[in-house]
Design an enzyme around this catalytic site. Sequence first.
Site, PDB file in Angstrom:
ATOM      1  N   SER A 267      -0.201   2.285   4.858  1.00 10.72           N
ATOM      2  CA  SER A 267      -1.181   1.210   4.767  1.00 10.72           C
ATOM      3  C   SER A 267      -2.223   1.298   5.881  1.00 10.72           C
ATOM      4  O   SER A 267      -2.995   2.245   5.943  1.00 10.72           O
ATOM      5  CB  SER A 267      -0.468  -0.142   4.761  1.00 10.72           C
ATOM      6  OG  SER A 267      -1.332  -1.191   4.407  1.00 10.72           O
TER       7      SER A 267
ATOM      8  N   ASP B 151      -4.863   2.437   2.371  1.00 13.99           N
ATOM      9  CA  ASP B 151      -4.419   2.472   0.978  1.00 13.99           C
ATOM     10  C   ASP B 151      -5.077   1.386   0.135  1.00 13.99           C
ATOM     11  O   ASP B 151      -4.724   1.203  -1.020  1.00 13.99           O
ATOM     12  CB  ASP B 151      -2.900   2.358   0.893  1.00 13.99           C
ATOM     13  CG  ASP B 151      -2.381   1.001   1.336  1.00 13.99           C
ATOM     14  OD1 ASP B 151      -3.037   0.351   2.174  1.00 13.99           O
ATOM     15  OD2 ASP B 151      -1.312   0.586   0.844  1.00 13.99           O
TER      16      ASP B 151
ATOM     17  N   ASP C  99      -4.867  -1.789   0.011  1.00 10.40           N
ATOM     18  CA  ASP C  99      -4.232  -3.042  -0.407  1.00 10.40           C
ATOM     19  C   ASP C  99      -4.854  -4.214   0.350  1.00 10.40           C
ATOM     20  O   ASP C  99      -4.744  -5.364  -0.072  1.00 10.40           O
ATOM     21  CB  ASP C  99      -2.710  -2.999  -0.243  1.00 10.40           C
ATOM     22  CG  ASP C  99      -2.250  -2.831   1.204  1.00 10.40           C
ATOM     23  OD1 ASP C  99      -3.075  -2.475   2.076  1.00 10.40           O
ATOM     24  OD2 ASP C  99      -1.060  -3.047   1.462  1.00 10.40           O
TER      25      ASP C  99
END
Length: 441
Positions: free
Chosen positions: A96, A236, A238
């Site tokens: 992440s 990533d 998110d």
Amino acid sequence: MTQGEYFGTSGIRGHVGTDVDAELALTVGRAVAAETDRVVVGRDARTSGPMLAGALTAGLTECGTDVVDVGVASTPTIARGVAEQDADAGIAVTASHNPPQDNGLKLWQPTGQAYDQPLQDRLVNRIRTGEFDRQPWNNIGQRSSWTGAQASHAEAISEAVDSVESVSVVIDIGNGAGGVSVEALQAIGCSVETLNAQPDGRFPGRPSEPTAENCSTLSTTVGETDADLGIAHDGDADRMMAVTGDGEFVPGDVLLALFAREAAGAGDRVAVPVDTSLLVADTLEAVGAEVVLTRVGDVFVAERTTEEGVVFGGEPSGAWIFPEDTLCPDGPLAAAKLVELVAETGPLAEQIADFERYPTRRTTFEITDKIGVMERISATVRNEYDSVDTLDGVRVDLGDAWFLLRASGTEPRIRVTAEARDPQRADTVFETASRLVEQQM
């Protein structure tokens, strides 16, 4: 190993070569295969990604599970792909927003929700017992490639929001896997310029986490051009953070309050973690809605959004969950939702101008025996205060203020956070909270 030694607040994550290695990825693949026939696998741009994805795929296929490989893709692309590919699970090889030396694994259900506690517990138990079902040569799983995952995600986003006209956006992808945002925003009619658009797991453009400091170039670029707003993702995608057309980085609590106010009406609830600002509760109270507190971590926020009456979930760190669309934190979807809001309601700076910025105080104590200290703190606080929540650490609600004492999940530290509507009150509450830790050290 216990469950907590594998899963943190957002999947499995750590330093490559020590905490996370090919053996771990292989073992997780074998364990997941015990309850799956078909799994979607993808990764972010980190240099260790191909190695870990290869080991993960080997573990899955060795135990008879077919793998649908999407290659480099955002985590929400992978999570959404589980249902679309009629798979039983999805696994993103990603750390992440962490630095380039880290990597990890995040696991997804067909609903788009991350693996919850029962699924995590079963997986860890299987790893500990070594209960794997290796298959003979003629029954191993097959690997296939799905090159249309990003296009499918972009199309889903464009269908979830209205088309816009004359909205100019600068997107800082942060050398990550969030290129789907460009495709999606262009599809709904935006004019898009990019920063750090080339995927590179070393993150040469800026550190992966989209903080105000790390997004200074984005702020400057937007402020010096005629762009309407700026968007930033982590490695990533998110997470999604924003910059106003004036070049002001929007704090996470303010963005959370904005999304919450747009999503909720009278009687609705919004899921937020225990460290969320009073601003969000105050904003929702004005429209007859309320917050419901969760543990820190998008996994826990997503779980609460499945409950009746919870219409939105978010974390100030930049994870936004729109349960009518998906149960995964979807940064590109959040970007499109924000652009839609700007197109329909007006400049972002004007929309957040009426939000109060409450003073928050934070510090961290280095403590070896953090569990023992937290137990003593909890006992003391329960004796001294009426409104105590131990959902995640120890949170005390004082009405006009609150403080949170919370042990780090990965480090020998206890974090102290205090907030009030008045600066002097914030200082007083912070001193009280810090003293509680010091007295038990």
